[in-house]
Write an enzyme that holds these catalytic residues in place. Structure first.
Site, PDB file in Angstrom:
ATOM      1  N   GLY A 195      -4.497  22.127   6.454  1.00  0.00           N
ATOM      2  CA  GLY A 195      -4.476  21.010   7.535  1.00  0.00           C
ATOM      3  C   GLY A 195      -5.662  20.683   8.003  1.00  0.00           C
TER       4      GLY A 195
ATOM      5  N   PHE B 142     -11.883  16.987  14.249  1.00  0.00           N
ATOM      6  CA  PHE B 142     -12.978  17.600  14.136  1.00  0.00           C
ATOM      7  C   PHE B 142     -13.084  18.574  13.077  1.00  0.00           C
ATOM      8  CE2 PHE B 142     -12.901  15.901  18.266  1.00  0.00           C
ATOM      9  CZ  PHE B 142     -13.707  14.710  18.226  1.00  0.00           C
ATOM     10  N   GLY B 143     -12.001  19.186  12.594  1.00  0.00           N
ATOM     11  CA  GLY B 143     -12.146  20.320  11.687  1.00  0.00           C
ATOM     12  C   GLY B 143     -10.961  20.194  10.529  1.00  0.00           C
ATOM     13  N   GLU B 144     -11.111  21.359   9.562  1.00  0.00           N
ATOM     14  CA  GLU B 144     -10.171  21.319   8.544  1.00  0.00           C
ATOM     15  C   GLU B 144      -9.980  22.902   8.198  1.00  0.00           C
ATOM     16  OE1 GLU B 144     -11.264  17.547   5.819  1.00  0.00           O
ATOM     17  OE2 GLU B 144     -12.252  19.318   5.210  1.00  0.00           O
ATOM     18  N   VAL B 145      -8.588  23.336   7.805  1.00  0.00           N
ATOM     19  CA  VAL B 145      -8.508  24.551   7.388  1.00  0.00           C
ATOM     20  C   VAL B 145      -8.044  24.647   6.142  1.00  0.00           C
ATOM     21  CG1 VAL B 145      -7.016  26.448   7.691  1.00  0.00           C
ATOM     22  CG2 VAL B 145      -7.487  25.095   9.614  1.00  0.00           C
TER      23      VAL B 145
ATOM     24  N   GLY C 174      -7.648  18.580  11.449  1.00  0.00           N
ATOM     25  CA  GLY C 174      -7.690  17.970  12.679  1.00  0.00           C
ATOM     26  C   GLY C 174      -8.678  16.929  13.064  1.00  0.00           C
TER      27      GLY C 174
ATOM     28  N   ASP D 196      -2.594  29.928  24.713  1.00  0.00           N
ATOM     29  CA  ASP D 196      -1.714  28.878  24.262  1.00  0.00           C
ATOM     30  C   ASP D 196      -0.976  29.786  23.205  1.00  0.00           C
ATOM     31  OD1 ASP D 196      -0.718  26.419  23.653  1.00  0.00           O
ATOM     32  OD2 ASP D 196      -2.168  26.083  22.040  1.00  0.00           O
TER      33      ASP D 196
ATOM     34  N   LYS E 184     -11.872  27.902   8.243  1.00  0.00           N
ATOM     35  CA  LYS E 184     -11.928  26.846   9.195  1.00  0.00           C
ATOM     36  C   LYS E 184     -13.389  26.296   9.061  1.00  0.00           C
ATOM     37  CE  LYS E 184      -9.998  27.183  13.136  1.00  0.00           C
ATOM     38  NZ  LYS E 184      -9.683  27.627  14.475  1.00  0.00           N
TER      39      LYS E 184
END
Length: 272
Positions: free
Chosen positions: A82, A86-89, A84, A211, A110
């Site tokens: 996945g 600013f980042g990746e997993v 986002g 969250d 991450k």
């Protein structure tokens, strides 16, 4: 005369050459300094002291609980799970050089993506390392995603976590229901109990998740629930650092399931 014109051209050419050479030198120096900074291992002791001043962790926490530094060559990226803004997993394979007797095993990694500006990238890297440092303050638990280590030398900065092969709970629940193979009620009750156990463990360490949602619960081997994304939790405190509340300053709240005291005074506890 033609000789004067030639001399003027030579002088202009020499000045331009010096300017170009100076610009190239400055560019290379800046790039080298950035490279040198990126190759420096994160000073978690200094970061922990700063976070203690900000009230993110207890002031009496020792500096012994810091993430373990891993070597970049030990980790092989396999598939991107996945991403986002600013980042990746990533799904990865870790060969632990400190423990050669342990076979290679799957992990989740991450990473921080290169942003439009170096300042944004650095800010995202700092947040990722804060997450790693906060995760290191919580003792391992069967129902929490565990931190394995970090890679802070070079880029991308990487946070290495235990791998949960069945993905996130929210998506799995929806997919199983859509396929006509929904979990039975007893399994769902077990999920609730496991999530509650993980949250209780966080509460015992005086952290609030902020969250908790099915999307932030991962399913590991044997369909065991593990609470994730608790690395940016906040310590339970009041303004004078006593008591059982955390006061939010972001003002961003999930309205539909926020407790009344969270909506009215932005005060949060393990109960809320």
């Amino acid at each position: 005369t033609s000789d004067d014109n030639d001399t003027t051209l030579y002088m202009i050419g020499a000045v331009l050459a010096v300017l170009v050479l100076g610009a190239i030198t400055v560019f290379l120096v800046v790039r080298y300094q950035r490279y040198q900074r990126s190759m420096m291992v994160t000073d978690f002791q200094a970061q922990l002291a700063q976070m203690q001043e900000e009230g993110l962790v207890d002031v009496d926490i020792s500096g012994d609980r810091v993430p373990r530094e891993l070597k970049r060559g030990w980790l092989m990226f396999i598939d991107r799970l996945g991403q986002g803004q600013f980042g990746e997993v990533w799904k990865g394979l870790l060969s632990d050089g400190d423990n050669p007797s342990i076979p290679e095993y799957m992990v989740a990694a991450k990473t921080v993506k290169e942003a439009d500006t170096n300042e944004t990238t650095v800010a995202c890297e700092v947040e990722l390392m804060k997450e790693a440092l906060l995760m290191a303050q919580v003792e391992p638990h069967p129902h929490l995603v565990s931190i394995i280590g970090v890679i802070t030398r070079g880029r991308p900065k990487t946070l290495v976590l235990s791998f949960c092969e069945h993905g996130e709970l929210g998506g799995t629940l929806k997919k199983r229901a859509a396929d006509g193979d929904a979990f039975d009620l007893g399994t769902k009750y077990r999920f609730c109990g496991e999530i509650a156990a993980g949250m209780r463990h966080l509460g015992e360490h005086n952290f609030i998740h902020r969250d908790l949602a099915a999307r932030n619960v991962l399913l590991g081997s044997g369909m065991v629930c593990k609470v994730a994304d608790f690395g940016l939790s906040r310590r339970v405190q009041t303004e004078d650092n006593t008591g059982d509340y955390y006061r939010s300053t972001s003002g961003v709240l999930p309205v539909r399931w926020t407790a009344p005291e969270g909506l009215t005074s932005q005060k949060f506890s393990a109960a809320s």
